[in-house]
Design an enzyme around this catalytic site. Structure first.
Site, short mmCIF file in Angstrom:
data_model
loop_
_atom_site.label_atom_id
_atom_site.label_comp_id
_atom_site.label_asym_id
_atom_site.label_seq_id
_atom_site.Cartn_x
_atom_site.Cartn_y
_atom_site.Cartn_z
N ASP A 1 45.77 12.41 53.72
CA ASP A 1 46.16 12.04 55.09
C ASP A 1 44.96 11.69 55.96
O ASP A 1 45.11 10.99 56.96
CB ASP A 1 47.05 13.11 55.75
CG ASP A 1 46.42 14.48 55.84
OD1 ASP A 1 45.43 14.74 55.14
OD2 ASP A 1 46.94 15.31 56.60
C1 LAN Z 1 41.76 21.77 56.02
C2 LAN Z 1 41.44 20.98 57.20
C3 LAN Z 1 42.16 19.69 57.35
C4 LAN Z 1 43.53 19.70 56.72
C5 LAN Z 1 44.43 18.51 57.17
C6 LAN Z 1 43.78 17.16 56.97
C7 LAN Z 1 44.71 18.65 58.66
C8 LAN Z 1 45.74 18.61 56.42
O1 LAN Z 1 46.64 17.65 56.87
C9 LAN Z 1 45.52 18.61 54.93
C10 LAN Z 1 44.68 19.83 54.51
C11 LAN Z 1 43.31 19.90 55.21
C12 LAN Z 1 42.40 18.91 54.56
C13 LAN Z 1 42.66 21.27 55.06
C14 LAN Z 1 42.89 22.07 53.84
C15 LAN Z 1 42.39 23.54 53.85
C16 LAN Z 1 41.08 23.68 54.56
C17 LAN Z 1 40.05 22.86 53.83
C18 LAN Z 1 41.25 23.18 56.00
C19 LAN Z 1 42.29 23.94 56.81
C20 LAN Z 1 39.92 23.52 56.61
C21 LAN Z 1 39.55 24.88 55.99
C22 LAN Z 1 40.51 25.10 54.79
C23 LAN Z 1 39.78 25.81 53.63
C24 LAN Z 1 40.74 26.09 52.50
C25 LAN Z 1 39.17 27.11 54.16
C26 LAN Z 1 38.55 28.00 53.15
C27 LAN Z 1 39.51 29.03 52.72
C28 LAN Z 1 40.00 29.13 51.49
C29 LAN Z 1 41.30 29.80 51.27
C30 LAN Z 1 39.29 28.59 50.31
#
Ligand code: LAN
Length: 747
Positions: free
Chosen positions: A475
């Protein structure tokens, strides 16, 4: 701006092509020099500075990103001086003025490289991971950083003396023990009152043996927990044949990239040497004598306050097998697995220029590389240099961000919000700078090792943060593409993203579609849903595979619809098919009450906006039965209308995400209000009064300078951990006002 503290002014954000590093009194704007002179700060000055980061969580645990914003606005700020369109209707004029003021203010927050920096904190378990890494590798942060981190952790202590998983959460064992240990590593005396109260919390809740598995991992690294009390991570699993549904290449990339370095540490049983502090901590965090603890019995012990998912019988059975295997393991195979893992870790480091995919593997990879190659190795030094990319300063102190930033994501949204109507064209240099950033961030090449390490092809895609992180997201690609098209359409800049690159983006989007018609996050869904039964995390749900999501699907459908408008020839039938099955997926996700659940922001208002935006855009264009689309859209709008609060706004709390039911906030929230308004306007639902009263909330909340207040936390991941999106409070009100301007005032 009121109440700006002088200590804040010592910190300056240096940026370069999206990279963000906070520097204390930097000697130059060169991002690589950010540590020069940092050690020469006299102690009294340091104390004074840190005092200015006292923060009262009881007012609002969310800081307002005021340190960055104050510096960005500073003396440069000017009211908008261009021509503002005039209307005879006084109410309409108020909206136009507020919108221009909002965009003018927001344009000052953009930095020279074209992106909008912002606080991306929220989770509280990240900074401890980095501090433990710094401790075991004997690579301390400069004193001023350490003091600022201490301040942050103290600022976020709850009234009951514990800490939550995230800044708004109730205290948990995971949150509390991790912060407690961090403060001790940072040199705080155990008799300090806040610490002795925290210790009481820990002991009253059963002691640190009940910390969830990720916490057990970190404690084991510190030699505060015996590795025998940790369920095996079975490193040999990485040598499984690829066709097996349980091979980790099929996991969601975040789980894969976290369990990978964890497995290395487990295989090596890495642990810090015993010393006075460690021995003392062993007495501080447990209810029983450390030496007397029956470790194997603690493997599945989890404090009730932490439990979010319960281990399945299959997981327990698997643990039984893998834990026993440890006694009879074949050393040759273990070495082979460990070597393989180390090769993989090196590949991830190189592919991301040592930024890594996220904050958790950033810390754990550093531990592995330190262990494998030593403190003086080039590889480890490169790791350490990137620790700073994850640190953020706000008025609540220094925190670790949930990623190396949300650069591309915010920039794409901000651009689209501004270009929603012609009024965005009043800010041509802002748009030109965003374009430059979006152009730079599109991924242009593949890594040499991408296929070997299971990476989805990425040429043409966009990442969530920066090119260096470079992990493509479905996305984010959609938002990058939509923003590019909006800029091209505005004719404000000479286009440098040519047709070929647009087609590459489209190809990648198509390659990301799952067989269920939806789009997931970073990769295709690679394993069946039952793999979730092996989720060992206790605190997160749905982490094992990459699932299709409403929001991701809607974003991809929307950008494909836009491509069809600009270039109806390119891969026409393939795109049409993709859109139709995407729409079907979205329809299937809708709840009986008309709403959609949001997996990546709070919560129903967010996903409902995405769902309705996609369905409305597709309506009347022959992609689907329009009657079906209309029923779904109307149901969603009726849902929102029913949730409007007395003051005209909408508001949800993070519990919508964790409890999966719409949970109303005490007061309306500008971000939720903007999402609801965007939805109702795009759907053309004909509820003028509802929309007008919502718009009034946005006008009322706007500050004189054009900002909006930071209210509740807006983001989430894995249902149970919340994350800050500081830019949302500007982007979405601007977007909603701009849509109102285009649809109602301009016409
Ligand atoms: C994110 C940030 C952005 C987010 C969007 C683009 C908003 C979403 O539409 C798809 C998933 C995504 C890319 C996403 C996935 C999980 C992330 C990377 C995070 C929320 C930012 C931090 C998180 C990550 C998993 C944090 C570390 C924790 C763990 C459980 C490994």
């Amino acid at each position: 701006m009121q109440n700006v503290k002088s200590g804040w002014k010592n910190w300056q954000l240096l940026t370069e092509k999206g990279r963000q590093i906070w520097a204390f009194k930097p000697v130059s704007n060169n991002i690589n020099d950010h540590l020069q002179n940092v050690d020469s700060v006299p102690d009294e000055e340091l104390t004074r500075v840190v005092e200015d980061f006292q923060f009262d969580k009881s007012i609002n645990p969310n800081s307002g990103d005021r340190v960055y914003r104050n510096a960005a606005i500073n003396s440069k700020f000017q009211e908008f001086t261009g021509q503002i369109p005039q209307s005879k209707n006084l109410e309409a004029q108020k909206v136009t003025d507020a919108l221009i003021k909002g965009m003018n203010y927001y344009s000052y927050l953009q930095c020279e490289d074209g992106h909008w920096p912002g606080d991306y904190g929220g989770p509280l378990f990240l900074l401890p991971g980095l501090l433990i890494t710094s401790y075991i590798s004997e690579t301390p942060f400069p004193k001023v950083h350490r003091e600022m981190m201490k301040r942050y952790i103290f600022n976020h202590q709850n009234n009951d003396a514990g800490w939550g998983m995230h800044i708004e959460g109730e205290s948990t064992m995971f949150g509390t023990v991790m912060q407690y240990v961090s403060l001790r590593l940072l040199g705080v005396d155990k008799n300090q009152e806040q610490l002795s109260n925290a210790r009481t919390w820990i002991k009253n809740n059963g002691g640190a043996t009940g910390i969830p598995s990720w916490g057990k991992f970190y404690l084991a690294i510190l030699n505060l927990y015996d590795w025998q009390g940790f369920n095996s991570l079975f490193p040999e699993m990485w040598l499984f044949p690829k066709w097996l549904p349980v091979h980790p290449w099929r996991y969601w990339c975040h789980s894969r990239m976290v369990y990978l370095p964890m497995a290395y540490c487990y295989a090596q049983r890495i642990k810090a040497p015993e010393n006075e502090l460690i021995l003392s901590l062993r007495e501080e965090i447990y209810n029983e004598n450390f030496e007397a603890i029956n470790w194997p019995k603690q493997r599945n012990a989890v404090c009730k306050k932490d439990c979010y998912t319960t281990p399945s019988p299959i997981l327990k059975w698997m643990n039984f097998f893998t834990n026993h295997y440890e006694k009879f393991k074949c050393n040759w195979l273990r070495k082979k697995a460990t070597d393989y893992i180390l090769g993989y870790l090196n590949a991830e480091d190189e592919q991301t220029d040592y930024v890594n995919i996220g904050p958790v593997n950033k810390a754990i990879n550093s531990i592995c590389i330190w262990h494998a190659y030593g403190k003086d190795s080039e590889k480890f030094k490169k790791h350490v240099a990137r620790w700073y990319d994850y640190l953020w300063v706000a008025e609540d102190g220094m925190k670790m961000s949930g990623y190396n930033g949300s650069q591309l994501w915010d920039t794409a949204f901000a651009t689209r919000a501004m270009l929603e109507s012609d009024l965005g064209k009043l800010f041509p240099s802002t748009i030109a700078k965003s374009y430059q950033f979006i152009d730079h961030s599109q991924i242009k090449s593949e890594h040499a090792t991408h296929a070997e390490y299971f990476r989805h092809p990425m040429i043409g895609s966009w990442p969530f943060s920066t090119t260096e992180n470079g992990w493509p997201v479905a996305d984010c690609t959609a938002e990058g593409l939509s923003a590019t098209l909006a800029i091209h359409h505005s004719c404000l800049v000479k286009s440098t993203i040519d047709e070929h690159r647009i087609k590459q983006a489209v190809d990648i989007l198509l390659s990301y579609q799952n067989s269920d018609g939806g789009w997931a996050t970073y990769e295709l869904t690679r394993a069946p849903k039952w793999l979730e039964k092996l989720n060992p995390s206790e605190v997160f749900a749905d982490i094992m595979i990459d699932y299709s999501w409403t929001e991701c699907t809607a974003a991809c459908v929307i950008s494909l619809l836009e491509i069809q408008e600009t270039d109806p020839v390119y891969k026409n039938s393939e795109i049409r098919k993709a859109i139709s099955s995407g729409l079907n997926f979205i329809l299937k996700q809708q709840k009986p009450d008309g709403s959609w659940y949001g997996g990546w922001a709070v919560c129903f208002t967010y996903a409902t906006w995405f769902g309705v935006e996609a369905l409305s855009k597709a309506r009347g264009k022959g992609y689907h039965d329009d009657a079906v689309l209309s029923v779904s859209i109307n149901k969603a709008c009726a849902f929102l209308v029913a949730k409007q609060k007395a003051d005209g706004g909408w508001g949800e709390t993070f519990e919508s995400c964790s409890k999966l039911v719409y949970t109303e906030a005490a007061t309306s929230q500008v971000v939720n209000t903007a999402w609801a308004l965007l939805t109702l306007m795009t759907a053309d639902f004909g509820v003028k009064k509802v929309i007008e009263s919502g718009i009034k909330v946005l006008l009322k909340r706007q500050s004189d300078i054009g900002d909006w207040p930071q209210e509740n936390i807006s983001g989430v991941f894995n249902y149970n951990c919340m994350i800050t999106y500081a830019n949302y409070r500007n982007i979405f009100p601007i977007w909603a006002l701009n849509r109102y301007y285009r649809q109602i005032i301009q016409e």
